[in-house]
Design a protein around this motif. Structure first.
Motif, PDB file in Angstrom:
ATOM      1  N   GLU A 151       0.652  -5.333  -0.561  1.00  0.00           N
ATOM      2  CA  GLU A 151      -0.556  -5.872   0.075  1.00  0.00           C
ATOM      3  C   GLU A 151      -1.785  -5.040  -0.279  1.00  0.00           C
ATOM      4  N   ALA A 152      -1.637  -3.721  -0.318  1.00  0.00           N
ATOM      5  CA  ALA A 152      -2.770  -2.858  -0.676  1.00  0.00           C
ATOM      6  C   ALA A 152      -3.181  -3.079  -2.129  1.00  0.00           C
ATOM      7  N   THR A 185      -9.059  -3.893 -15.022  1.00  0.00           N
ATOM      8  CA  THR A 185      -7.764  -3.262 -14.766  1.00  0.00           C
ATOM      9  C   THR A 185      -6.980  -4.075 -13.751  1.00  0.00           C
ATOM     10  N   GLU A 186      -5.698  -3.759 -13.646  1.00  0.00           N
ATOM     11  CA  GLU A 186      -4.857  -4.408 -12.645  1.00  0.00           C
ATOM     12  C   GLU A 186      -4.008  -3.350 -11.959  1.00  0.00           C
ATOM     13  N   SER A 187      -3.543  -3.676 -10.791  1.00  0.00           N
ATOM     14  CA  SER A 187      -2.726  -2.734 -10.043  1.00  0.00           C
ATOM     15  C   SER A 187      -1.320  -2.664 -10.643  1.00  0.00           C
ATOM     16  N   ALA A 188      -0.580  -1.665 -10.231  1.00  0.00           N
ATOM     17  CA  ALA A 188       0.791  -1.502 -10.716  1.00  0.00           C
ATOM     18  C   ALA A 188       1.665  -2.684 -10.301  1.00  0.00           C
ATOM     19  N   THR A 189       1.445  -3.210  -9.111  1.00  0.00           N
ATOM     20  CA  THR A 189       2.217  -4.352  -8.644  1.00  0.00           C
ATOM     21  C   THR A 189       1.941  -5.589  -9.496  1.00  0.00           C
ATOM     22  N   SER A 190       0.687  -5.831  -9.804  1.00  0.00           N
ATOM     23  CA  SER A 190       0.336  -6.978 -10.642  1.00  0.00           C
ATOM     24  C   SER A 190       0.922  -6.849 -12.043  1.00  0.00           C
ATOM     25  N   ALA A 191       0.867  -5.646 -12.592  1.00  0.00           N
ATOM     26  CA  ALA A 191       1.427  -5.414 -13.925  1.00  0.00           C
ATOM     27  C   ALA A 191       2.938  -5.639 -13.925  1.00  0.00           C
ATOM     28  N   ALA A 192       3.618  -5.180 -12.893  1.00  0.00           N
ATOM     29  CA  ALA A 192       5.066  -5.372 -12.809  1.00  0.00           C
ATOM     30  C   ALA A 192       5.416  -6.848 -12.672  1.00  0.00           C
ATOM     31  N   LYS A 193       4.664  -7.578 -11.856  1.00  0.00           N
ATOM     32  CA  LYS A 193       4.900  -9.031 -11.704  1.00  0.00           C
ATOM     33  C   LYS A 193       4.667  -9.753 -13.029  1.00  0.00           C
TER      34      LYS A 193
END
Length: 104
Positions: free
Chosen positions: A71-72, A91-99
């Motif tokens: 969520e963060a 840039t993108e967050s680590a969660t977005s990159a993993a998805k």
């Protein structure tokens, strides 16, 4: 509501509030009983129960932290990075990159 759901909800509420300090108590109750009644079987049961309860509580904590982190990261992707300088906007967050990697 099932017994599992009741216990799960109680643990989750404890992690979210200020009562997380009482979570080890159910794990210690059989150990206290094994000190009063000396039996090798009771000591074994107490250690197994301690391991099971502690594993369950930590698993629920891990799930809650994974959800909170996701969520963060979503909030950062939608709002936070645009408060930084323009070089960070792509840039993108680590969660977005993993998805994204999982989808590919």
């Amino acid at each position: 509501m099932s017994f599992y759901a009741t216990i799960r909800d109680c643990v989750d509420r404890s992690w979210q509030g200020s009562t997380w300090r009482v979570l080890p108590l159910p794990a210690m109750l059989p150990a206290l009983l094994s000190m009063v009644i000396e039996s090798k079987a009771l000591v074994t049961i107490a250690w197994v129960w301690f391991a099971v309860w502690t594993s369950f509580v930590m698993w629920r904590w891990w799930l809650m932290m994974r959800t909170a982190t996701g969520e963060a990261d979503e909030t950062f992707d939608k709002e936070g990075k645009f408060k930084l300088s323009k070089e960070y906007w792509t840039t993108e967050s680590a969660t977005s990159a993993a998805k994204r990697r999982r989808k590919d």
